[in-house]
Design a protein around this motif. Structure first.
Motif, PDB file in Angstrom:
ATOM      1  N   GLY A  21     -23.776  16.214  -8.943  1.00 47.47           N
ATOM      2  CA  GLY A  21     -24.813  15.768  -9.862  1.00 47.47           C
ATOM      3  C   GLY A  21     -25.560  14.598  -9.251  1.00 47.47           C
ATOM      4  N   LEU A  22     -24.805  13.576  -8.818  1.00 49.70           N
ATOM      5  CA  LEU A  22     -25.373  12.425  -8.138  1.00 49.70           C
ATOM      6  C   LEU A  22     -24.700  12.301  -6.781  1.00 49.70           C
ATOM      7  N   ILE A  23     -25.394  11.675  -5.835  1.00 53.34           N
ATOM      8  CA  ILE A  23     -24.797  11.445  -4.523  1.00 53.34           C
ATOM      9  C   ILE A  23     -23.855  10.251  -4.621  1.00 53.34           C
ATOM     10  N   SER A  24     -22.629  10.436  -4.175  1.00 52.80           N
ATOM     11  CA  SER A  24     -21.670   9.332  -4.215  1.00 52.80           C
ATOM     12  C   SER A  24     -20.971   9.217  -2.867  1.00 52.80           C
ATOM     13  N   LEU A  25     -20.664   8.008  -2.476  1.00 52.22           N
ATOM     14  CA  LEU A  25     -19.974   7.754  -1.219  1.00 52.22           C
ATOM     15  C   LEU A  25     -18.477   7.975  -1.404  1.00 52.22           C
ATOM     16  N   VAL A  26     -17.917   8.949  -0.649  1.00 56.30           N
ATOM     17  CA  VAL A  26     -16.491   9.241  -0.759  1.00 56.30           C
ATOM     18  C   VAL A  26     -15.683   8.367   0.204  1.00 56.30           C
ATOM     19  N   SER A  27     -16.105   8.324   1.434  1.00 58.90           N
ATOM     20  CA  SER A  27     -15.329   7.572   2.414  1.00 58.90           C
ATOM     21  C   SER A  27     -16.217   7.153   3.561  1.00 58.90           C
ATOM     22  N   CYS A  28     -15.862   6.101   4.188  1.00 57.59           N
ATOM     23  CA  CYS A  28     -16.600   5.614   5.340  1.00 57.59           C
ATOM     24  C   CYS A  28     -15.616   5.266   6.440  1.00 57.59           C
ATOM     25  N   GLN A  29     -15.735   5.929   7.610  1.00 59.68           N
ATOM     26  CA  GLN A  29     -14.799   5.725   8.703  1.00 59.68           C
ATOM     27  C   GLN A  29     -15.492   4.988   9.825  1.00 59.68           C
ATOM     28  N   THR A  30     -14.912   3.907  10.295  1.00 58.77           N
ATOM     29  CA  THR A  30     -15.478   3.138  11.382  1.00 58.77           C
ATOM     30  C   THR A  30     -14.808   3.500  12.697  1.00 58.77           C
ATOM     31  N   GLU A  31     -15.455   3.144  13.774  1.00 57.03           N
ATOM     32  CA  GLU A  31     -14.872   3.385  15.084  1.00 57.03           C
ATOM     33  C   GLU A  31     -13.581   2.588  15.198  1.00 57.03           C
ATOM     34  N   PRO A  32     -12.493   3.198  15.688  1.00 59.48           N
ATOM     35  CA  PRO A  32     -11.220   2.479  15.785  1.00 59.48           C
ATOM     36  C   PRO A  32     -11.328   1.309  16.756  1.00 59.48           C
ATOM     37  N   PRO A  33     -10.591   0.245  16.517  1.00 63.70           N
ATOM     38  CA  PRO A  33     -10.648  -0.920  17.407  1.00 63.70           C
ATOM     39  C   PRO A  33     -10.039  -0.606  18.763  1.00 63.70           C
ATOM     40  N   LYS A  34     -10.397  -1.406  19.764  1.00 61.67           N
ATOM     41  CA  LYS A  34      -9.816  -1.256  21.092  1.00 61.67           C
ATOM     42  C   LYS A  34      -8.344  -1.668  21.034  1.00 61.67           C
ATOM     43  N   THR A  35      -7.487  -0.781  21.487  1.00 59.12           N
ATOM     44  CA  THR A  35      -6.052  -1.063  21.442  1.00 59.12           C
ATOM     45  C   THR A  35      -5.511  -1.281  22.855  1.00 59.12           C
ATOM     46  N   ASP A  36      -4.597  -2.232  22.981  1.00 55.88           N
ATOM     47  CA  ASP A  36      -4.057  -2.607  24.283  1.00 55.88           C
ATOM     48  C   ASP A  36      -2.535  -2.644  24.318  1.00 55.88           C
ATOM     49  N   ALA A  37      -1.888  -2.511  23.163  1.00 55.43           N
ATOM     50  CA  ALA A  37      -0.432  -2.575  23.095  1.00 55.43           C
ATOM     51  C   ALA A  37       0.052  -1.492  22.144  1.00 55.43           C
ATOM     52  N   TYR A  38       1.350  -1.519  21.820  1.00 57.11           N
ATOM     53  CA  TYR A  38       1.933  -0.453  21.009  1.00 57.11           C
ATOM     54  C   TYR A  38       2.995  -1.043  20.070  1.00 57.11           C
ATOM     55  N   LEU A  39       3.075  -0.470  18.867  1.00 56.89           N
ATOM     56  CA  LEU A  39       4.121  -0.794  17.910  1.00 56.89           C
ATOM     57  C   LEU A  39       4.971   0.448  17.699  1.00 56.89           C
ATOM     58  N   PHE A  40       6.263   0.320  17.916  1.00 56.93           N
ATOM     59  CA  PHE A  40       7.224   1.400  17.703  1.00 56.93           C
ATOM     60  C   PHE A  40       7.956   1.086  16.400  1.00 56.93           C
ATOM     61  N   VAL A  41       7.861   2.013  15.435  1.00 60.58           N
ATOM     62  CA  VAL A  41       8.517   1.857  14.137  1.00 60.58           C
ATOM     63  C   VAL A  41       9.649   2.878  14.076  1.00 60.58           C
ATOM     64  N   TYR A  42      10.864   2.453  13.736  1.00 61.55           N
ATOM     65  CA  TYR A  42      12.026   3.332  13.854  1.00 61.55           C
ATOM     66  C   TYR A  42      13.148   2.864  12.932  1.00 61.55           C
ATOM     67  N   PHE A  43      14.203   3.682  12.811  1.00 57.12           N
ATOM     68  CA  PHE A  43      15.468   3.245  12.237  1.00 57.12           C
ATOM     69  C   PHE A  43      16.544   3.483  13.281  1.00 57.12           C
ATOM     70  N   THR A  44      17.797   3.139  13.007  1.00 55.07           N
ATOM     71  CA  THR A  44      18.778   3.162  14.095  1.00 55.07           C
ATOM     72  C   THR A  44      19.988   4.067  13.893  1.00 55.07           C
ATOM     73  N   GLY A  45      20.239   4.590  12.686  1.00 54.78           N
ATOM     74  CA  GLY A  45      21.419   5.433  12.543  1.00 54.78           C
ATOM     75  C   GLY A  45      21.730   5.796  11.117  1.00 54.78           C
ATOM     76  N   ASN A  46      22.899   6.395  10.919  1.00 58.30           N
ATOM     77  CA  ASN A  46      23.296   6.920   9.612  1.00 58.30           C
ATOM     78  C   ASN A  46      24.255   6.012   8.851  1.00 58.30           C
ATOM     79  N   GLY A  47      24.625   4.892   9.443  1.00 59.97           N
ATOM     80  CA  GLY A  47      25.605   4.023   8.816  1.00 59.97           C
ATOM     81  C   GLY A  47      24.984   2.926   7.977  1.00 59.97           C
ATOM     82  N   PRO A  48      25.809   2.184   7.256  1.00 57.90           N
ATOM     83  CA  PRO A  48      25.313   1.073   6.431  1.00 57.90           C
ATOM     84  C   PRO A  48      24.482   0.087   7.255  1.00 57.90           C
ATOM     85  N   GLY A  49      23.308  -0.264   6.736  1.00 58.65           N
ATOM     86  CA  GLY A  49      22.430  -1.201   7.410  1.00 58.65           C
ATOM     87  C   GLY A  49      21.561  -0.600   8.493  1.00 58.65           C
ATOM     88  N   GLU A  50      21.833   0.643   8.873  1.00 59.78           N
ATOM     89  CA  GLU A  50      21.074   1.266   9.962  1.00 59.78           C
ATOM     90  C   GLU A  50      19.848   2.015   9.468  1.00 59.78           C
TER      91      GLU A  50
END
Length: 734
Positions: A21-50
């Motif tokens: 009916g009317l024009i509406s803005l759904v989403s706006c995507q910008t160019e991704p920033p320059k990346t130079d490093a890495y983040l590793f996200v993980y868990f460590t095991g099946n036991g308590p605290g892991e």
């Protein structure tokens, strides 16, 4: 819509409009920033605290260090309903500055492998997270009320809709297989817009249709869905589609991972400033991760030897990040008792450098002949950490104080000590050392197993020479099983032994070793012959010893011995049993009728129980039989002995049988599989053995071993004095 090779928007800003009916803005995507490093996200095991989310960072995509002392960065009990969080997947948002993370809500110690929920998380700084939980059977009781597996969610941005699609695997209580579903997250990323739909449909002819751990990446205008499939050859498979939410077709029933053992948890990411991609996965039954690399996302090569981690991850993902984001993580989670530093000088025994964050000390063992008065350890630090002082320092008078500063934190001082230690004697990972003094050259030689290979998979033998048992020269490879130097063996180059024998006016060298028999039958023993102690060695075409005379155990760990009394030659071997036989005059075959089982018996079993690594010497009318006890990966691996009046036994176990054992107080473990050398013309003896590198005591201890030398002495009654293993080692011998 134009996409780059990675499917990312190349225009500075790309907006999507929907007409309603009317024009509406759904989403706006910008160019991704320059990346130079890495983040590793993980868990460590099946036991308590892991089962908790942890962070690690990398500056090159190959070498990773755990942040926060490898402790969780989020409290699982606060963000989950179960108390456990697994399989984290992290995504940079379309705006380039918002981050989305999803994870499995599961606490295995209480729930086993049945769970009902997943966790949605949102952040603008990677530090503070807003979290929500979606319980699938409670939220969708009509469609999914019987679901009792909600596993490994991931998120991807849908450019067509301007929404974030979440996809994961589910299974109900019936006989149905695990199925990969999808749904769009709501605007706030706190729930789903509607009931999940099936995303991937395995081929109709699949005998087992179970699929989990989906992992989608845009590539050359298509969507590549990596997933763990149980049909055919179970492993990571690849399906491709032109559309994000439908039409995925399996490329092949062959695995794209490079393993034959079980794997899961595909995680694929593009290297910064490169056209290459990394596919990593969790070898969950083997206790390790594997990294592979590809430019076309279909053919991957293993790059494990280029990868380093000071932690043991389970099913995680890697996100390229900016230097600003990296510094923020270092400021928040970097610890002064776990500095990202290393000493890189070629004069160092790098595997033995000890950084003690608790005591704020660094120990630098240097190679023989290093000038400690002007020694530069070449201390390097990861980005975000500064080091002072720089350049050569005077370590000859004791410790030198170094100051380290993590970005955004106060400086911290460490006391740094450099010392010339002679253990390990060889630089690098080597095991099962066999020592020889050569009458022909007047030099000493060590013939070890080449170590540092996962699962004892070394495939070549080397030799080292010395004039004084302290300064060792690498003389290079003498046999390479992969190169075809041994016609009958293709790997498992283990535990050699060697003897020098006068033949005519010259000497011959007979080198016995274990290898994996290509014709079947497991580990067997063969021989190679040379005219000089450094070779070239020529191996016989077939193994010399193929069968166990005890009916059990492997044919490994040979020891050759020339009896100085009779002049006869013998060979001993065994794993779990000890066998002996007389050698023929040709030294390359045995006299079958002389084969005898000599497994020692008597004494306290834990002290002497024969495992492997036999070695025989003769002194003052007595034959000393020495062997290794326990497992080569055990801290308790040690040397015991017994005596005999004959080179063919019987063997009497000594009343105090331990020759060499760990010294835990000084960080020396797994001292075993030895040989012994007598100085020519003297009653002076040295024991050459391997120990476990203490950094790897709980990380591949059976194949991170290093060669050491200490003095071995006898009591007046001929019994062997227990050797104290040292870090300092021996002084040069004359």
């Amino acid at each position: 819509m134009n996409k780059s090779k990675t499917g990312l928007i190349t225009a500075m800003t790309k907006c999507f409009l929907v007409f309603a009916g009317l024009i509406s803005l759904v989403s706006c995507q910008t160019e991704p920033p320059k990346t130079d490093a890495y983040l590793f996200v993980y868990f460590t095991g099946n036991g308590p605290g892991e089962e908790a989310i942890r962070y690690a960072v990398s500056t090159d995509g190959y070498n990773y260090r755990a942040l926060n002392d490898n402790q969780p960065v989020l409290d699982s009990k606060k963000i989950s309903t179960s108390g456990g969080v697994r399989d984290p997947h992290i995504l940079r948002g379309a705006d380039g500055k918002t981050f989305y993370m999803v994870a499995t809500d599961l606490y295995v110690p209480e729930q086993g492998w049945n769970n009902y929920a997943m966790i949605l998380m949102k952040s603008t700084d990677l530090i503070h997270w807003e979290t929500s939980v979606i319980n699938i059977p409670e939220t969708y009781p009509d469609e999914f009320g019987e679901v009792d597996r909600v596993w490994a969610p991931q998120t991807i941005y849908d450019e067509q809709t301007g929404k974030y699609m979440i996809y994961w695997s589910m299974k109900d209580r019936g006989a149905h297989p695990d199925i990969i579903y999808y749904a769009y997250a709501n605007k706030d990323f706190t729930g789903l817009e509607e009931a999940p739909k099936q995303l991937y449909f395995p081929p109709a002819e699949s005998n087992t249709k179970a699929c989990i751990d989906g992992d989608i990446i845009p590539f050359e205008g298509q969507f590549y869905l990596f997933h763990k499939a149980e049909d055919g050859d179970p492993g990571i498979k690849l399906a491709i589609s032109d559309k994000l939410t439908e039409g995925y077709q399996l490329v092949s029933d062959k695995r794209v991972d490079s393993q034959t053992v079980p794997v899961e948890g595909s995680g694929i990411f593009k290297l910064n400033n490169s056209d290459d991609y990394i596919l990593m996965y969790d070898m969950y039954t083997s206790g390790r991760y594997q990294f592979t690399k590809s430019a076309d996302l279909q053919h991957f090569s293993v790059i494990d030897e280029e990868i380093s981690m000071n932690f043991h991850p389970r099913h995680g993902t890697v996100l390229p990040i900016t230097w600003e984001e990296y510094n923020r993580l270092m400021t928040t989670y970097g610890k002064t008792d776990d500095l990202f530093i290393s000493a890189t000088s070629d004069q160092l025994k790098k595997s033995n450098v000890v950084i003690d964050g608790e005591k704020k000390t660094i120990y630098l063992p240097v190679k023989v002949g290093t000038d400690l008065a002007a020694f530069d350890p070449m201390m390097t630090a990861w980005k975000g950490i500064t080091v002072a002082p720089e350049g050569p320092q005077d370590f000859s008078k004791g410790s030198v104080e170094y100051t380290f500063t993590i970005v955004g934190q106060d400086p911290v001082s460490y006391s740094v000590l450099a010392s010339e230690d002679h253990n390990p004697a060889l630089v690098g990972f080597y095991a099962d050392p066999q020592v020889l003094y050569s009458q022909k050259t007047g030099k000493y030689y060590i013939y070890p197993t080449s170590d540092g290979f996962t699962g004892w998979s070394g495939y070549y033998f080397k030799v080292f020479s010395s004039d004084d048992l302290v300064s060792w020269t690498d003389e290079g490879k003498i046999l390479d099983l992969k190169a075809g130097d041994v016609p009958w063996a293709d790997g498992s180059a283990w535990a050699p032994t060697i003897v020098e024998k006068k033949v005519g006016d010259d000497y011959k060298y007979y080198y016995y070793f274990s290898g994996n028999y290509v014709a079947g039958g497991g580990k067997q023993i063969g021989v190679a012959v040379a005219d000089n102690p450094t070779g070239p060695f020529v191996a016989e075409k077939e193994p010399m010893i193929k069968e166990s005379p005890a009916g059990r155990g492997q044919q490994i760990d040979p020891c050759a011995f020339i009896d100085p009394v009779s002049g006869k030659s013998y060979i001993y071997w065994g794993n779990g049993y000890l066998a002996a036989a007389e050698l023929n005059d040709d030294m390359i075959s045995i006299k079958p009728k002389t084969i005898k089982v000599l497994t020692p018996k008597g004494g306290t079993l834990a002290d002497y129980a024969f495992r492997e690594g036999i070695y025989v010497i003769y002194r003052d009318g007595t034959y000393y039989f020495m062997w290794s006890v326990d497992d080569t990966g055990s801290a308790n691996y040690h040397v015991a002995y017994g005596t005999s009046k004959s080179p063919m036994g019987p063997i009497k176990v000594a009343e105090k049988p331990i020759v060499l054992i760990q010294d835990a107080a000084n960080g020396i473990y797994g001292t075993g599989h030895h040989s012994v050398v007598k100085l020519p013309g003297k009653d002076e003896w040295y024991i050459v053995y391997h120990r476990i590198n203490n950094k790897h005591l709980n990380d591949g201890p059976g194949y991170h071993r290093e060669v050491c030398i200490d003095k071995m002495e006898f009591n007046a009654d001929g019994t062997v004095k227990q050797v104290t293993p040292t870090v300092k080692g021996i002084s040069p011998v004359q």
